[in-house]
Each structure stands twice: as C-alpha cells, then as structure tokens.
Scaffold this active site. Structure first.
Site, PDB file in Angstrom:
ATOM      1  CE  LYS A  53      -3.830  -2.434   2.139  1.00 11.11           C
ATOM      2  NZ  LYS A  53      -4.680  -2.753   3.292  1.00 11.11           N
ATOM      3  CG  ASP A  72      -9.411   0.047   4.774  1.00 11.54           C
ATOM      4  OD1 ASP A  72      -9.192  -0.446   3.661  1.00 11.54           O
ATOM      5  OD2 ASP A  72      -8.685  -0.115   5.762  1.00 11.54           O
ATOM      6  CD  GLN A 123      -3.544  -4.399   6.352  1.00 14.96           C
ATOM      7  OE1 GLN A 123      -3.638  -3.342   5.736  1.00 14.96           O
ATOM      8  NE2 GLN A 123      -3.967  -5.536   5.852  1.00 14.96           N
TER       9      GLN A 123
END
Ligand code: GUN
Length: 292
Positions: free
Chosen positions: A53, A120, A97
């Site tokens: 990422k 997200d 995460q």
C-alpha cells in the site's frame, strides 16, 4: 472451453495511469494526497499488504505515512494517533490494517477514524451509507471486483450472484454492491447447507472464504464469471506446496467458467488501486472545499 481471463494487473495499470494524471493535477493545485497507514503487531501477511500500500502511494505520486506498533501496544496509543491524524488537514486517508491483536476492539478503532478519511470504507457510517445506496467510500476489495466485472463486460444487472463469505471486509459489502447493481444475490458461508447447489446456479460467483482451491470446476455453472478473492499458499503435501493460490481451483474452474480471475494477478492488484482512488477522492473533496 477455456474461460477468458479477467486480468487485474492490466486493469490496475490502466486505472493507476489515470490516477497518476489526476494526482499530478491536484498537486498542481497545492494539495498532495496523503494516506496514513497504521500497522499493529507482526503478522507477516499484514506487513506485506502494508508495504504494498505504501509503495502504491509512492508510485502514484501520493504521500504516505506509516506508523508501526508492537503486538502488545495499548489501544489508547493507537486511538491517540488516529485522533492526531483526524485533526491533521494534510492527511486525507487513514487505514488501520486488520486483523488487530486481541486486546483491541476492532469496532472502536474503526469508528475512531473520521468518516471522511475512512478510505477503507469500514466505518459504520460508510457501511450504512453503502447499504442505502448513498455516496460513500466503498471497501476496496469489493469495489475492485465491481470494476473487474465492468471491464470484463460481465452483465451484473439481473444476474444471479452468489457470494461465498460473509466478512465485513469482503462478503457483506460485496453483496451490497452487487445488489445495488441489480444482481439477485445469495450470501453463502460456513453454515450453508449444500453449497454446491448454490454455486452451480451462479452467473457470478465470488469466492472469499480463505480455503485453498476449495471451489472446483464441477461446482461452477457453465459460462459463469468466477471471481477469486482468496490468497493462500498450497498446503504442504500437495503438488506445488507453498505456491500462491486462491480459493478456486483455477485449472478445473477455467474449463467450465466463461470468465475467471487468476491468483495472483486478479483481484489483489485492484484492492490497492481502489484504496489509492479513495485517497485521491478524499483529497479532491478537500481541495474543492478549500477552493484550491
Ligand atoms: N486486512 C485484509 N484486507 C484489508 C483491507 O482491505 N483493509 C484493512 N485495513 N485491513 C485489511
């Protein structure tokens, strides 16, 4: 018959080329899109995802910030960092995460992220907005799957879609996006009776269960689009042990399906691409409201 390949690497490259143009344009207006990534603990798969990422941001010309915490970190330390990033106008996206170590309450952490920086799409408000068909940040993996279906000319409206897996990250938002696009959706999971009866009537089969090579050709409807969200290693003792594989037995499924994603090179590259797209969109909103 051998299915046509839905190539996530090629589509991702196309989308990222356009992203790079849009990033250059917004930078010329004085705003550099910035994604902050928080990683807690030492899960090796998470470390790889986070590295990819961060690298994706760099390649797209975006800024990234990475914050690492040990596995025994106090949740308060992470909550304090999220509050600091929420308040920082130069940060446009915040990602924690998952999974988190057991002392963390995932919901508390995800809902601490400002809704407008939740790239997200996991915050309850963004999930609620998605469920009502409102504008929201869509979760990156299911959003990437929708792009792959569109690019592969797979007709979603009116299709029978079967999603295997009911996670908050993939299965549930996937079902919502497919419903929104006009599919008739069935969500299957570990308690589903006679899974194959469902999969065999799916025009679109999305597989996200985390079980290597679980879906075989005889479970696939002839001509179906098969989307493999799995990312596993072939277990020891089997041919090609240790090699990357999906939840679908590609070799047998491709002989029956009309279109199929490979692993690697299918859904995976699209996940990060959609994360970058969400981060850019967040930065564009800021630039537009600032009149930059
Ligand atoms: N863990 C597995 N997939 C994801 C994802 O898309 N976002 C975050 N934050 N964690 C994940």
């Amino acid at each position: 018959m051998s299915a046509r390949i839905l190539d996530g690497n090629a589509l991702s490259a196309d989308v990222r080329a356009q992203l790079a143009v849009d990033v250059a344009a917004i930078k010329a207006r004085g705003v550099t899109p910035c994604l902050a990534v928080i990683l807690v603990g030492d899960n090796p798969a998470s470390a790889v995802y986070v590295r990819n990422k961060v690298a994706g941001c760099e390649k797209a010309g975006m800024r990234s910030l990475k914050f690492d915490y040990p596995a025994d970190a106090a949740p308060k330390a992470v909550l304090d960092k999220i509050a600091e990033l929420n308040a920082d106008p130069s940060v446009h996206g915040i990602l924690v995460q998952l999974p988190l170590p057991p002392q963390f309450d995932e919901k508390t952490i995800l809902e601490a992220i400002a809704v407008g920086k939740d790239v997200d799409g996991f915050h309850a408000e963004n999930v609620g907005r998605l469920s009502q068909g409102q504008r929201a940040f869509f979760p990156c993996t299911p959003h990437g799957v929708m792009k792959l279906l569109a690019a592969g000319d797979v007709e979603v409206c009116g299709a029978d879609a079967v999603v295997i897996g009911r996670s908050n990250i993939v299965g549930k938002p996937m079902a919502m996006l497919l419903t929104q696009a006009g599919a008739t959706v069935t969500v299957c999971h570990s308690q589903t009776r006679d899974l194959a009866a469902h999969t065999r009537r799916a025009d679109i089969l999305i597989v996200a269960i985390g079980r290597p090579l679980f879906i075989t050709g005889e479970m696939v409807k002839p001509g179906a689009a098969v989307i493999d969200v799995g990312m596993n290693r072939i277990p020891a003792g089997q041919p090609d042990a240790g090699k990357l594989c999906g939840d679908v037995d590609f070799a047998s499924a491709r002989e029956v399906a009309g279109a199929i994603t490979p692993v690697p090179g299918g859904v995976g590259p699209m996940t990060i691409t959609m994360l970058l797209a969400n981060t850019l969109e967040s930065a564009q909103r800021v630039a537009n409201t600032q009149g930059a």
